[in-house]
Scaffold this active site. Structure first.
Site, PDB file in Angstrom:
ATOM      1  N   ASN A 109      10.490   3.129  -4.450  1.00  0.00           N
ATOM      2  CA  ASN A 109       9.866   2.573  -5.651  1.00  0.00           C
ATOM      3  C   ASN A 109       8.739   3.412  -6.243  1.00  0.00           C
ATOM      4  O   ASN A 109       7.977   2.937  -7.084  1.00  0.00           O
ATOM      5  CB  ASN A 109       9.373   1.151  -5.358  1.00  0.00           C
ATOM      6  CG  ASN A 109      10.533   0.178  -5.297  1.00  0.00           C
ATOM      7  OD1 ASN A 109      11.570   0.404  -5.925  1.00  0.00           O
ATOM      8  ND2 ASN A 109      10.387  -0.901  -4.539  1.00  0.00           N
ATOM      9  N   THR A 242      10.185  -0.028   4.357  1.00  0.00           N
ATOM     10  CA  THR A 242      11.521  -0.473   3.954  1.00  0.00           C
ATOM     11  C   THR A 242      12.409   0.729   3.621  1.00  0.00           C
ATOM     12  O   THR A 242      13.579   0.769   4.000  1.00  0.00           O
ATOM     13  CB  THR A 242      11.424  -1.374   2.710  1.00  0.00           C
ATOM     14  OG1 THR A 242      10.526  -2.452   3.010  1.00  0.00           O
ATOM     15  CG2 THR A 242      12.769  -1.946   2.340  1.00  0.00           C
ATOM     16  N   HIS A 293       1.838   1.069   7.177  1.00  0.00           N
ATOM     17  CA  HIS A 293       2.801   2.161   7.035  1.00  0.00           C
ATOM     18  C   HIS A 293       2.152   3.531   7.123  1.00  0.00           C
ATOM     19  O   HIS A 293       0.977   3.686   6.858  1.00  0.00           O
ATOM     20  CB  HIS A 293       3.519   2.067   5.691  1.00  0.00           C
ATOM     21  CG  HIS A 293       4.330   0.837   5.550  1.00  0.00           C
ATOM     22  ND1 HIS A 293       5.178   0.406   6.539  1.00  0.00           N
ATOM     23  CD2 HIS A 293       4.439  -0.034   4.537  1.00  0.00           C
ATOM     24  CE1 HIS A 293       5.764  -0.698   6.124  1.00  0.00           C
ATOM     25  NE2 HIS A 293       5.332  -1.001   4.923  1.00  0.00           N
TER      26      HIS A 293
END
Ligand code: CTP
EC number: 2.4.99.-
Length: 319
Positions: A109, A242, A293
């Protein structure tokens, strides 16, 4: 040699430049890129020692009965009840059973996609994976339309759909899901406590509106298995993002994996600002300790794999 050969020094070497926001070291060549099919097969085989994406991509109906109590994967002290709705949306068999593709796109994204003109190219892939229900229509020229598999963290309900407080938020959500037709909607519902209400609302809307999306809920072992694989290859990622999860799963189904929208840096190679997301105003979070992350480290890993022909990273314009 099935190892990724990602030595610690290789990974750490550019940490400084990463913090400065991108550097020439990431100017990976796209022209000379060629798939290394032997390496692709080795990676698939070595990941299969940790997980089988066909199975771990989702729990199935027979895994639970309504009323079962399970422990959250990343928060073992807390529990979740398998509701009637949730149970009725569990697939009978894995939605990825026997599905194989020549080429796949995994679309992250990052704002690096803006003005990339990559939409057409992304849509030519046999199977397109997207993350977090990212919008496509308004950005089709850069990100494409096709979505065969799309993830949705429960937090998306709050972040992008106003927590379903208004009827219009719910309508917008139902409209977004109806555009997916019978694609796979992948909801990590068992990771941490906090999103259970949102997951229940989502489930109820899908059932009430008889939406065709094929819901999937990752297995309880998936995240540990993925982490185990990368740890074994000396990539110390506590909580894979993800995007990295999707690449890892895709190695099971796809012969050639193309990544777009992976660029966890606030600037591009020319020093121009890059948005964190191509579609909203969320800020960069992963430099602080607040984020679980390690996207720059993940990126470095993917970059090494690109150079070895295991996958293709696109961070520039598509022609
Ligand atoms: N990504 C990236 N660079 C960015 C933003 C995202 O490389 N600037 C990749 C990451 O792999 C990320 C994926 O695109 O997991 C999807 O982005 P996003 O929806 O932002 O994921 P997050 O919510 O940040 O992370 P997660 O869902 O894993 O918590």
């Amino acid at each position: 040699d099935g190892e990724l050969s990602l030595s610690r020094s290789m990974i750490n070497s550019s940490d400084k430049t990463i913090r400065k926001g991108g550097s020439a070291i990431f100017q990976h060549s796209v022209e000379g890129w060629k798939i290394n099919s032997t390496l692709v097969l080795e990676i698939r085989k070595s990941i299969l020692r940790f997980l089988d994406a066909e199975r771990d991509v989702s729990v199935v109906k027979s895994s639970f009965k309504p009323g079962d109590v399970i422990h959250y994967v990343l928060d073992r002290r807390r529990t979740l009840n398998i509701s009637q709705d949730l149970h009725s949306l569990l697939p009978e068999v894995s939605p990825m059973k026997n599905r194989r593709f020549k080429t796949c796109a995994v679309v992250g994204n990052s704002g690096i996609l803006l003005d990339s003109g990559c939409g057409k190219e992304i849509d030519t892939h046999d199977f397109v994976i997207r993350c977090n229900l990212a919008p496509v229509v308004e950005f089709a020229a850069d990100v494409g339309n096709k979505s065969d598999f799309i993830t949705m963290n429960p937090s998306v309900v709050q972040r992008a759909f106003g927590g379903f407080r208004n009827e219009s938020d719910r309508e917008k959500f139902v409209h977004r899901l109806s555009m997916l037709n019978d694609s796979v909607l992948w909801i990590p519902a068992f990771m941490v406590k906090g999103g259970e209400k949102h997951v229940e609302w989502v489930n109820a809307l899908i059932l009430k509106n008889k939406l065709k999306v094929r819901t999937a809920y990752p297995s309880l072992r998936l995240i540990h298995a993925v982490r185990g694989y990368w740890l074994t290859n000396k990539v110390h990622i506590k909580r894979p993002s993800t995007g990295l999860l999707m690449y890892t799963l895709a190695t099971r189904f796809c012969d050639e994996i193309h990544l777009y929208g992976f660029w966890p840096f606030p600037k591009d190679l020319h020093g121009k600002p890059v948005k964190y997301h191509y579609y909203d105003d969320l800020k960069y979070r992963y430099f602080s300790n607040a984020s679980p992350h390690r996207m720059p480290l993940e990126f470095k890993t993917l970059y090494v794999l690109h150079n070895r022909g295991a996958l293709k990273l696109t961070t520039g314009k598509c022609v």
